[in-house]
Every structure is written in C-alpha cells, then in structure tokens.
Scaffold this motif. Structure first.
Motif, PDB file in Angstrom:
ATOM      1  N   GLY A  40      43.586  39.771  40.608  1.00 53.31           N
ATOM      2  CA  GLY A  40      44.683  40.216  41.789  1.00 53.31           C
ATOM      3  C   GLY A  40      45.882  40.446  41.286  1.00 53.31           C
ATOM      4  N   SER A  42      46.865  43.591  42.312  1.00 53.08           N
ATOM      5  CA  SER A  42      48.126  44.643  43.047  1.00 53.08           C
ATOM      6  C   SER A  42      48.799  44.449  43.857  1.00 53.08           C
ATOM      7  CB  SER A  42      46.209  45.516  43.702  1.00 53.08           C
ATOM      8  OG  SER A  42      46.197  43.820  44.934  1.00 53.08           O
ATOM      9  N   GLN A  43      49.200  43.399  43.391  1.00 49.43           N
ATOM     10  CA  GLN A  43      50.247  43.095  44.248  1.00 49.43           C
ATOM     11  C   GLN A  43      51.692  41.657  44.032  1.00 49.43           C
ATOM     12  OE1 GLN A  43      49.158  43.224  48.327  1.00 49.43           O
ATOM     13  NE2 GLN A  43      49.060  40.851  48.570  1.00 49.43           N
ATOM     14  N   ASN A  44      51.925  41.794  45.007  1.00 50.67           N
ATOM     15  CA  ASN A  44      53.198  40.127  44.448  1.00 50.67           C
ATOM     16  C   ASN A  44      52.681  39.347  43.044  1.00 50.67           C
ATOM     17  OD1 ASN A  44      54.245  39.834  46.788  1.00 50.67           O
ATOM     18  ND2 ASN A  44      52.599  39.186  47.804  1.00 50.67           N
ATOM     19  N   ILE A  45      52.559  37.777  42.928  1.00 53.74           N
ATOM     20  CA  ILE A  45      52.339  37.230  41.747  1.00 53.74           C
ATOM     21  C   ILE A  45      52.151  37.533  41.138  1.00 53.74           C
ATOM     22  CG2 ILE A  45      52.330  34.981  40.812  1.00 53.74           C
ATOM     23  CD1 ILE A  45      53.120  33.890  43.874  1.00 53.74           C
ATOM     24  N   ARG A  65      40.949  45.248  44.290  1.00 53.30           N
ATOM     25  CA  ARG A  65      40.446  45.984  45.151  1.00 53.30           C
ATOM     26  C   ARG A  65      40.703  47.237  45.417  1.00 53.30           C
ATOM     27  NH1 ARG A  65      39.200  42.111  50.546  1.00 53.30           N
ATOM     28  NH2 ARG A  65      41.784  41.893  49.500  1.00 53.30           N
ATOM     29  N   ARG A  66      41.998  47.302  45.483  1.00 52.76           N
ATOM     30  CA  ARG A  66      42.347  49.180  46.311  1.00 52.76           C
ATOM     31  C   ARG A  66      43.121  49.300  44.964  1.00 52.76           C
ATOM     32  NH1 ARG A  66      47.467  46.734  49.467  1.00 52.76           N
ATOM     33  NH2 ARG A  66      46.923  44.645  47.501  1.00 52.76           N
ATOM     34  N   ASP A  91      35.922  44.044  44.027  1.00 55.88           N
ATOM     35  CA  ASP A  91      35.375  43.114  44.575  1.00 55.88           C
ATOM     36  C   ASP A  91      35.099  42.052  44.448  1.00 55.88           C
ATOM     37  OD1 ASP A  91      35.714  42.214  46.956  1.00 55.88           O
ATOM     38  OD2 ASP A  91      34.663  43.512  48.319  1.00 55.88           O
ATOM     39  N   MET A  92      36.279  40.449  44.038  1.00 54.31           N
ATOM     40  CA  MET A  92      35.207  39.532  44.053  1.00 54.31           C
ATOM     41  C   MET A  92      34.554  38.495  45.349  1.00 54.31           C
ATOM     42  SD  MET A  92      37.019  39.360  41.020  1.00 54.31           S
ATOM     43  CE  MET A  92      37.760  39.918  39.659  1.00 54.31           C
ATOM     44  N   ASN A 118      43.656  34.654  39.107  1.00 50.72           N
ATOM     45  CA  ASN A 118      44.924  34.368  40.034  1.00 50.72           C
ATOM     46  C   ASN A 118      45.015  34.807  41.509  1.00 50.72           C
ATOM     47  OD1 ASN A 118      48.445  34.874  40.837  1.00 50.72           O
ATOM     48  ND2 ASN A 118      47.472  37.071  41.249  1.00 50.72           N
ATOM     49  N   TYR A 184      41.277  27.515  52.808  1.00 56.32           N
ATOM     50  CA  TYR A 184      42.239  28.026  52.146  1.00 56.32           C
ATOM     51  C   TYR A 184      42.468  26.527  50.775  1.00 56.32           C
ATOM     52  CZ  TYR A 184      46.411  29.157  49.043  1.00 56.32           C
ATOM     53  OH  TYR A 184      47.026  29.633  47.893  1.00 56.32           O
ATOM     54  N   LYS A 188      40.958  25.980  46.960  1.00 55.31           N
ATOM     55  CA  LYS A 188      42.257  25.993  45.656  1.00 55.31           C
ATOM     56  C   LYS A 188      41.919  24.105  45.193  1.00 55.31           C
ATOM     57  CE  LYS A 188      44.212  29.476  45.080  1.00 55.31           C
ATOM     58  NZ  LYS A 188      44.128  30.230  44.172  1.00 55.31           N
ATOM     59  N   GLY A 218      53.331  26.213  45.017  1.00 59.05           N
ATOM     60  CA  GLY A 218      54.014  25.238  46.017  1.00 59.05           C
ATOM     61  C   GLY A 218      54.073  26.941  46.956  1.00 59.05           C
ATOM     62  N   ILE A 220      56.056  30.074  47.499  1.00 60.80           N
ATOM     63  CA  ILE A 220      56.464  31.324  47.076  1.00 60.80           C
ATOM     64  C   ILE A 220      57.070  32.016  47.778  1.00 60.80           C
ATOM     65  CG2 ILE A 220      56.260  32.742  45.146  1.00 60.80           C
ATOM     66  CD1 ILE A 220      55.615  29.594  43.972  1.00 60.80           C
ATOM     67  N   THR A 222      56.393  35.118  48.658  1.00 62.21           N
ATOM     68  CA  THR A 222      56.061  36.685  48.803  1.00 62.21           C
ATOM     69  C   THR A 222      55.890  37.083  50.667  1.00 62.21           C
ATOM     70  OG1 THR A 222      53.829  35.205  49.612  1.00 62.21           O
ATOM     71  CG2 THR A 222      54.229  36.220  46.501  1.00 62.21           C
TER      72      THR A 222
HETATM   73  N1  LIG Z   1      52.427  33.423  47.930  1.00 60.98           N
HETATM   74  C1  LIG Z   1      52.416  31.421  47.835  1.00 60.98           C
HETATM   75  O1  LIG Z   1      53.408  30.957  48.101  1.00 60.98           O
HETATM   76  C2  LIG Z   1      51.570  31.055  46.946  1.00 60.98           C
HETATM   77  C3  LIG Z   1      51.662  29.494  47.054  1.00 60.98           C
HETATM   78  C4  LIG Z   1      51.041  28.487  46.506  1.00 60.98           C
HETATM   79  C5  LIG Z   1      49.522  29.499  45.823  1.00 60.98           C
HETATM   80  N2  LIG Z   1      49.681  31.043  45.646  1.00 60.98           N
HETATM   81  C6  LIG Z   1      48.814  31.148  44.612  1.00 60.98           C
HETATM   82  O2  LIG Z   1      49.166  31.917  43.514  1.00 60.98           O
HETATM   83  C7  LIG Z   1      47.950  32.839  43.561  1.00 60.98           C
HETATM   84  C8  LIG Z   1      48.699  34.832  44.677  1.00 60.98           C
HETATM   85  O3  LIG Z   1      49.237  34.382  45.181  1.00 60.98           O
HETATM   86  P1  LIG Z   1      49.688  36.095  46.160  1.00 60.98           P
HETATM   87  O4  LIG Z   1      50.771  35.903  47.359  1.00 60.98           O
HETATM   88  O5  LIG Z   1      50.720  36.741  45.482  1.00 60.98           O
HETATM   89  O6  LIG Z   1      48.462  36.397  46.758  1.00 60.98           O
HETATM   90  P2  LIG Z   1      48.394  37.587  47.783  1.00 60.98           P
HETATM   91  O7  LIG Z   1      49.812  38.627  48.009  1.00 60.98           O
HETATM   92  O8  LIG Z   1      47.509  37.888  48.860  1.00 60.98           O
HETATM   93  O9  LIG Z   1      47.688  38.711  46.334  1.00 60.98           O
HETATM   94  C9  LIG Z   1      46.383  38.632  46.495  1.00 60.98           C
HETATM   95  C10 LIG Z   1      45.873  40.046  45.468  1.00 60.98           C
HETATM   96  O10 LIG Z   1      43.957  39.035  45.188  1.00 60.98           O
HETATM   97  C11 LIG Z   1      43.432  40.931  45.708  1.00 60.98           C
HETATM   98  N3  LIG Z   1      42.475  40.475  46.115  1.00 60.98           N
HETATM   99  C12 LIG Z   1      41.977  39.872  47.455  1.00 60.98           C
HETATM  100  N4  LIG Z   1      40.831  39.799  47.829  1.00 60.98           N
HETATM  101  C13 LIG Z   1      40.558  40.180  46.902  1.00 60.98           C
HETATM  102  C14 LIG Z   1      38.721  40.702  46.651  1.00 60.98           C
HETATM  103  N5  LIG Z   1      37.618  40.294  47.464  1.00 60.98           N
HETATM  104  N6  LIG Z   1      38.706  40.782  45.350  1.00 60.98           N
HETATM  105  C15 LIG Z   1      39.586  41.143  44.075  1.00 60.98           C
HETATM  106  N7  LIG Z   1      40.998  41.007  44.716  1.00 60.98           N
HETATM  107  C16 LIG Z   1      41.245  40.605  45.680  1.00 60.98           C
HETATM  108  C17 LIG Z   1      44.826  41.178  46.416  1.00 60.98           C
HETATM  109  O11 LIG Z   1      44.745  42.753  45.712  1.00 60.98           O
HETATM  110  P3  LIG Z   1      43.992  43.986  45.942  1.00 60.98           P
HETATM  111  O12 LIG Z   1      44.319  43.563  48.153  1.00 60.98           O
HETATM  112  O13 LIG Z   1      43.818  45.378  46.116  1.00 60.98           O
HETATM  113  O14 LIG Z   1      42.147  43.071  46.723  1.00 60.98           O
HETATM  114  C18 LIG Z   1      45.951  40.928  45.799  1.00 60.98           C
HETATM  115  O15 LIG Z   1      46.158  41.441  44.446  1.00 60.98           O
HETATM  116  C19 LIG Z   1      46.753  32.921  44.086  1.00 60.98           C
HETATM  117  O16 LIG Z   1      45.671  32.598  43.852  1.00 60.98           O
HETATM  118  C20 LIG Z   1      47.138  31.972  45.894  1.00 60.98           C
HETATM  119  O17 LIG Z   1      46.830  30.946  46.031  1.00 60.98           O
HETATM  120  C21 LIG Z   1      49.968  31.135  46.483  1.00 60.98           C
END
Ligand SMILES: NC(=O)c1ccc[n+]([C@@H]2O[C@H](COP(=O)([O-])OP(=O)(O)OC[C@H]3O[C@@H](n4cnc5c(N)ncnc54)[C@H](OP(=O)(O)O)[C@@H]3O)[C@@H](O)[C@H]2O)c1
Length: 288
Positions: A40, A42-45, A65-66, A91-92, A118, A184, A188, A218, A220, A222
């Motif tokens: 995961g 390709s963006q954010n965390i 995926r991208r 693609d997971m 992630n 979701y 988790k 918590g 974040i 993004t």
């Molecule tokens: N953001 C928050 O506030 C927050 C809070 C609590 C926990 N978290 C946890 O932190 C982690 C990262 O969060 P984030 O906000 O950075 O997530 P995000 O911005 O939604 O990014 C998700 C990543 O997962 C990849 N992904 C999505 N579907 C996929 C698939 N089918 N196969 C393979 N890769 C896939 C996406 O890339 P592609 O689209 O290119 O596949 C992307 O790189 C996650 O585990 C999330 O649960 C985040």
C-alpha cells in the motif's frame, strides 16, 4: 487502596514515558541496507514509510495496484538514498497473488528483513445493510484481512531467517469500534487480534523472531481521513503523516509489540475499554 492504585498508575506511567523517551531514536542506523517490502505504498502513509526507510539507506520494494504511482514512488526512494528500489504491481483482492508477491520481493532484495503490511480499502457511512454495504464488506475481507495473514505467512520463513520485523498497520477503528466505518473497523480488529495471538504464540514457544509490531493509528492527516473528519461534529486535527511513518518505523526498530500514532491513542483505547458506558456517551456527544 485508591491511593495505592493511583500511585501505581503514576509510577507505571512515568516508567513507560521514560522508556519511550530513551528509546525514541535508538539504532536508526540499523535500517541501513535492510531489505524491506512495504504494501500500500502508492500514496499517503505507506508512501511516506517507504521514503523514510529510503532516507535511512534501505533496499526497498513497494507494492500496490497503480503502476504509475509506484514508478513515481520508486524514483523518489532512489533520490532520497535508497540503496535499491523497485516495485511489484499486485491487487490484493486476488487471493492467488500473495505468495508470489513475497517471492518476487525476496528475489529482488535477496531476502527479507522487514515487511510492512499497510494496504487498505475503506468506506465511510452509517451501516444500512444495503447492497453497497454488503459488497464492500465482502471485498474488504480479502484485502484488509486475508491478504495480511497470507502475506505474513509466506514471509515468516524469510523474516525468521533474517531475525526480522513484521509490522502490521491497524486502526483505532478496530479497538473496539467507532461509528460509520463498521465493516472497515471489523477487518482492522481481526488483523490486530490475529497478530496479537501470533505475538503470544511466539512468546510461549520462545520464538522471538520475527518481532511483530501492531501499529494502532487514530485520525491521521490523509486526504481520505480529512474527508471523513469534515463530517464529524468535532474537527480533530489529524496526526501528521510523516510523524505517523516515524512511529511505524520506530515501533519496528524497538521491536515494540504495539506502536501508537498519535501517541495518546493507546491510553484512550484503554480508558474506553475500562469505561465504555461513560466514554462512548462522551464520544458520541462531542465527536460524532
Ligand atoms: N488515514 C488514516 O487516518 C488512518 C487511520 C487509522 C489507520 N490507518 C491505516 O493506515 C494504513 C494506511 O492508510 P492510508 O490512509 O495511507 O490509506 P490510503 O491512502 O487509502 O492508501 C491505501 C493504499 O493501499 C493500496 N491499495 C488499496 N486497495 C488495494 C488492493 N486491492 N490491492 C493492493 N493495494 C491496494 C493503495 O494503492 P492502489 O490504489 O495503487 O492500489 C494505497 O497505496 C491502512 O492500513 C489504514 O487502515 C489510516
């Protein structure tokens, strides 16, 4: 009795804070040359985690995926100091790819020292039991849960051999649960529970490696989380993505069982589990 209890809580809190303070920046050099797969990314965390490992001189494989985004991330990893950087498109949702993702990464890197799980899909909204709700729930289980277990299982022999780290990114939404992200949050919770069991099994059998770190995040800062927070009554400023990535990496280096971002989230979760009636009323009144 109450006094002794409060004093004990005070002493334990100081001890934990002191331990965290003195371990805050230990051994970041240990990442130099480490062979790391970040999912995961390709963006954010996940993207930020890959950049911070790169700055520490790691060898990186990123997956998502991208392809276009992965190419961009790989280029930046190299410019930041990664010893090597490459990607695997996967693609997971496809339950047949997990073993090959690990095999490809191991081949590219010549082994595996750290795996950061992630990737995620999420969906916001009150649970109505609609077709969309149910479809999301069915899609999210393989991506958010099954793939974590399968990727970790395929990686275990390599991580065991390298005395490595398995880092699993979970969420406050799974501990115990918050409104508007039921499906979701359930995935988790499953992830956190599963890997807590593995931690305990490791302790029981004396298998220290790989260490397993479960990161409880918590809110974040993004894009997706900002969109969700905008709908809440109380606007909570999300914790910065760079600090979150730092917590994740540090949690692995210190081989902590849990890592929290923001740091207070662990205390909130514990307080909520101890006093759900009071805590949830406050949460619903002020936040949602
Ligand atoms: N953001 C928050 O506030 C927050 C809070 C609590 C926990 N978290 C946890 O932190 C982690 C990262 O969060 P984030 O906000 O950075 O997530 P995000 O911005 O939604 O990014 C998700 C990543 O997962 C990849 N992904 C999505 N579907 C996929 C698939 N089918 N196969 C393979 N890769 C896939 C996406 O890339 P592609 O689209 O290119 O596949 C992307 O790189 C996650 O585990 C999330 O649960 C985040």
């Amino acid at each position: 009795m109450a006094r002794i209890f409060l004093k004990s809580v005070f002493v334990v809190t100081i001890a934990i804070l002191a331990y965290r303070y003195f371990n805050a920046n230990i051994d970041r050099d240990s990442i130099q040359g480490k062979r790391i797969l970040v999912t995961g990314a390709s963006q954010n965390i996940g993207e930020e985690v890959a950049y911070q490992y790169s700055e520490l001189g790691a060898k990186i494989v990123v997956t998502a995926r991208r392809e276009k985004e992965l190419k961009r991330v790989v280029e930046k990893c190299l410019s930041l100091g990664a010893k090597e950087a490459s990607y695997v498109v996967a693609d997971m949702t496809d339950t047949t790819v997990y073993e090959s993702v690990i095999n490809i990464a191991v081949k590219k890197l010549g082994g595996l020292d750290i795996l950061v799980l992630n990737h995620v899909i999420s969906r916001h909204g009150k649970w109505e039991g609609s077709k969309d709700d149910l479809n999301f729930m069915r899609r999210s289980i393989p991506v958010n849960y099954v793939s974590y277990v399968e990727l970790a299982s395929a990686a275990m022999p390599h991580l065991g051999q390298s005395q490595g780290q398995l880092i699993v990114v979970s969420s406050q939404a799974g501990r115990p649960g918050i409104p508007n992200i039921a499906a979701y949050g359930a995935t988790k919770a499953a992830v956190a529970n599963f890997f807590t069991s593995l931690q305990l099994e490791g302790m029981m059998t004396g298998h220290e490696y790989p260490s397993i770190t479960i990161c409880i995040l918590g809110a974040i800062d993004t894009e997706g989380a900002r969109w969700v927070q905008a709908k809440q009554r109380m606007q909570i400023q999300g914790y910065p993505v760079d600090k979150t990535a730092n917590v994740i990496i540090q949690g692995g280096i210190t081989r902590s069982r849990y890592a929290y971002a923001p740091p207070y989230i662990g205390w909130l979760a514990t307080a909520r589990e101890m006093m759900p009636e009071i805590f949830d009323r406050i949460l619903l009144y002020f936040v949602f």
